[in-house]
Design a protein around this motif. Structure first.
Motif: not given
Length: 155
Positions: A113-122, A57-60, A107-109, A62-68
Protein backbone atom coordinates in the motif's frame (compact mmCIF):
# COMPACT_ATOMS: atom_id res chain seq x y z
CA UNK A 1 15.32 -38.28 13.15
CA UNK A 2 11.65 -38.20 14.19
CA UNK A 3 12.18 -34.93 16.03
CA UNK A 4 13.66 -33.26 12.94
CA UNK A 5 10.79 -34.48 10.76
CA UNK A 6 8.30 -33.24 13.34
CA UNK A 7 9.83 -29.74 13.31
CA UNK A 8 9.94 -29.66 9.50
CA UNK A 9 6.29 -30.74 9.39
CA UNK A 10 5.43 -28.01 11.91
CA UNK A 11 7.03 -25.38 9.66
CA UNK A 12 5.14 -26.60 6.60
CA UNK A 13 1.85 -26.79 8.50
CA UNK A 14 2.41 -23.32 9.99
CA UNK A 15 2.90 -21.76 6.55
CA UNK A 16 -0.29 -23.39 5.27
CA UNK A 17 -2.17 -22.54 8.47
CA UNK A 18 -1.07 -18.90 8.25
CA UNK A 19 -2.35 -18.59 4.66
CA UNK A 20 -5.69 -20.12 5.60
CA UNK A 21 -6.00 -17.91 8.70
CA UNK A 22 -5.16 -14.85 6.62
CA UNK A 23 -8.14 -15.57 4.35
CA UNK A 24 -10.51 -16.60 7.14
CA UNK A 25 -9.76 -13.57 9.30
CA UNK A 26 -9.86 -11.21 6.33
CA UNK A 27 -13.22 -12.52 5.15
CA UNK A 28 -15.08 -13.22 8.38
CA UNK A 29 -13.57 -10.72 10.81
CA UNK A 30 -12.34 -7.71 8.82
CA UNK A 31 -15.10 -7.79 6.22
CA UNK A 32 -17.81 -9.71 8.07
CA UNK A 33 -17.70 -8.02 11.46
CA UNK A 34 -15.90 -4.98 10.07
CA UNK A 35 -18.86 -3.91 7.93
CA UNK A 36 -20.85 -3.26 11.12
CA UNK A 37 -20.47 0.46 11.90
CA UNK A 38 -19.63 0.23 15.60
CA UNK A 39 -17.51 -2.93 15.46
CA UNK A 40 -13.88 -2.77 16.59
CA UNK A 41 -12.83 -4.04 13.15
CA UNK A 42 -14.81 -1.39 11.21
CA UNK A 43 -11.56 0.50 10.56
CA UNK A 44 -10.65 -2.04 7.91
CA UNK A 45 -13.70 -1.48 5.76
CA UNK A 46 -14.48 2.15 6.64
CA UNK A 47 -10.94 3.51 6.53
CA UNK A 48 -8.52 1.17 4.76
CA UNK A 49 -10.77 0.14 1.88
CA UNK A 50 -12.12 3.67 1.42
CA UNK A 51 -8.61 5.20 1.30
CA UNK A 52 -7.27 2.56 -1.05
CA UNK A 53 -10.17 2.93 -3.52
CA UNK A 54 -9.85 6.71 -3.40
CA UNK A 55 -6.04 6.79 -3.79
CA UNK A 56 -5.41 4.11 -6.43
CA UNK A 57 -4.33 1.47 -3.89
CA UNK A 58 -2.16 3.82 -1.83
CA UNK A 59 -2.84 4.01 1.93
CA UNK A 60 -1.05 6.89 3.67
CA UNK A 61 -1.67 5.31 7.09
CA UNK A 62 1.33 3.06 6.45
CA UNK A 63 3.65 6.07 6.29
CA UNK A 64 3.46 6.40 10.07
CA UNK A 65 2.85 2.98 11.59
CA UNK A 66 2.01 4.44 15.01
CA UNK A 67 -1.40 5.77 13.92
CA UNK A 68 -4.60 4.54 12.36
CA UNK A 69 -5.36 1.17 10.86
CA UNK A 70 -1.80 -0.12 10.71
CA UNK A 71 -1.43 0.19 14.50
CA UNK A 72 -4.63 -1.81 14.93
CA UNK A 73 -3.33 -4.26 12.36
CA UNK A 74 -0.05 -4.71 14.26
CA UNK A 75 -1.82 -5.09 17.61
CA UNK A 76 -4.10 -7.73 16.09
CA UNK A 77 -1.11 -9.61 14.70
CA UNK A 78 0.69 -9.48 18.07
CA UNK A 79 -2.44 -10.82 19.75
CA UNK A 80 -2.64 -13.67 17.26
CA UNK A 81 1.00 -14.58 17.85
CA UNK A 82 0.51 -14.46 21.62
CA UNK A 83 -2.57 -16.68 21.32
CA UNK A 84 -0.30 -19.40 19.92
CA UNK A 85 2.39 -18.94 22.59
CA UNK A 86 1.12 -21.79 24.82
CA UNK A 87 2.14 -24.21 22.05
CA UNK A 88 5.80 -23.13 22.27
CA UNK A 89 6.75 -26.05 24.54
CA UNK A 90 5.07 -28.62 22.30
CA UNK A 91 5.69 -27.23 18.81
CA UNK A 92 8.20 -24.38 18.89
CA UNK A 93 8.78 -24.52 15.13
CA UNK A 94 5.06 -24.03 14.53
CA UNK A 95 4.84 -21.02 16.87
CA UNK A 96 7.99 -19.38 15.51
CA UNK A 97 6.85 -19.91 11.92
CA UNK A 98 3.43 -18.41 12.59
CA UNK A 99 5.18 -15.41 14.19
CA UNK A 100 7.41 -15.13 11.12
CA UNK A 101 4.35 -15.29 8.85
CA UNK A 102 2.57 -12.58 10.85
CA UNK A 103 5.58 -10.28 10.54
CA UNK A 104 5.94 -11.10 6.84
CA UNK A 105 2.24 -10.35 6.31
CA UNK A 106 2.53 -6.92 7.93
CA UNK A 107 5.73 -5.98 6.07
CA UNK A 108 4.34 -7.07 2.69
CA UNK A 109 0.92 -5.51 3.23
CA UNK A 110 2.56 -2.25 4.26
CA UNK A 111 4.84 -2.25 1.21
CA UNK A 112 1.92 -3.07 -1.09
CA UNK A 113 0.00 0.00 0.00
CA UNK A 114 3.03 2.29 -0.09
CA UNK A 115 4.24 1.02 -3.49
CA UNK A 116 1.07 0.35 -5.51
CA UNK A 117 2.82 -0.45 -8.81
CA UNK A 118 5.01 -3.03 -7.09
CA UNK A 119 1.89 -4.56 -5.51
CA UNK A 120 -0.01 -4.62 -8.79
CA UNK A 121 2.86 -6.51 -10.42
CA UNK A 122 3.72 -8.91 -7.58
CA UNK A 123 0.40 -9.37 -5.74
CA UNK A 124 -2.28 -8.91 -8.42
CA UNK A 125 -4.91 -10.77 -6.38
CA UNK A 126 -4.65 -8.23 -3.55
CA UNK A 127 -4.76 -5.37 -6.05
CA UNK A 128 -7.90 -6.95 -7.52
CA UNK A 129 -9.40 -7.38 -4.03
CA UNK A 130 -9.27 -3.61 -3.52
CA UNK A 131 -9.52 -2.17 -7.00
CA UNK A 132 -11.61 -4.78 -8.84
CA UNK A 133 -15.36 -5.07 -9.20
CA UNK A 134 -15.86 -7.43 -6.25
CA UNK A 135 -14.14 -6.59 -2.95
CA UNK A 136 -15.59 -9.80 -1.53
CA UNK A 137 -13.15 -12.01 -3.43
CA UNK A 138 -9.39 -12.60 -3.27
CA UNK A 139 -9.11 -12.83 0.52
CA UNK A 140 -5.44 -13.80 0.52
CA UNK A 141 -3.00 -10.95 0.87
CA UNK A 142 0.43 -12.60 0.73
CA UNK A 143 -0.65 -15.58 -1.41
CA UNK A 144 -3.69 -16.65 -3.37
CA UNK A 145 -3.54 -20.45 -3.24
CA UNK A 146 -6.31 -20.63 -0.60
CA UNK A 147 -8.61 -18.50 -2.78
CA UNK A 148 -7.86 -20.76 -5.75
CA UNK A 149 -8.60 -23.83 -3.63
CA UNK A 150 -11.96 -22.47 -2.42
CA UNK A 151 -13.01 -20.73 -5.64
CA UNK A 152 -12.81 -17.17 -4.29
CA UNK A 153 -10.02 -16.07 -6.64
CA UNK A 154 -10.71 -13.88 -9.65
CA UNK A 155 -7.08 -14.05 -10.85
Amino acid sequence: MFEILFHVACVVVAFAYSSVMECVLHKWVLHGLGKRKKNIFAFHWKTHHRLVRKNNFYDHQYEDATTGGPLRERISLYALVLAHAPLITVAPAFVLTTAFCARRYYKLHKRMHLEPEWAKKNFPWHWEHHMGKDQDKNWGVTSNWVDKLFGTSTI
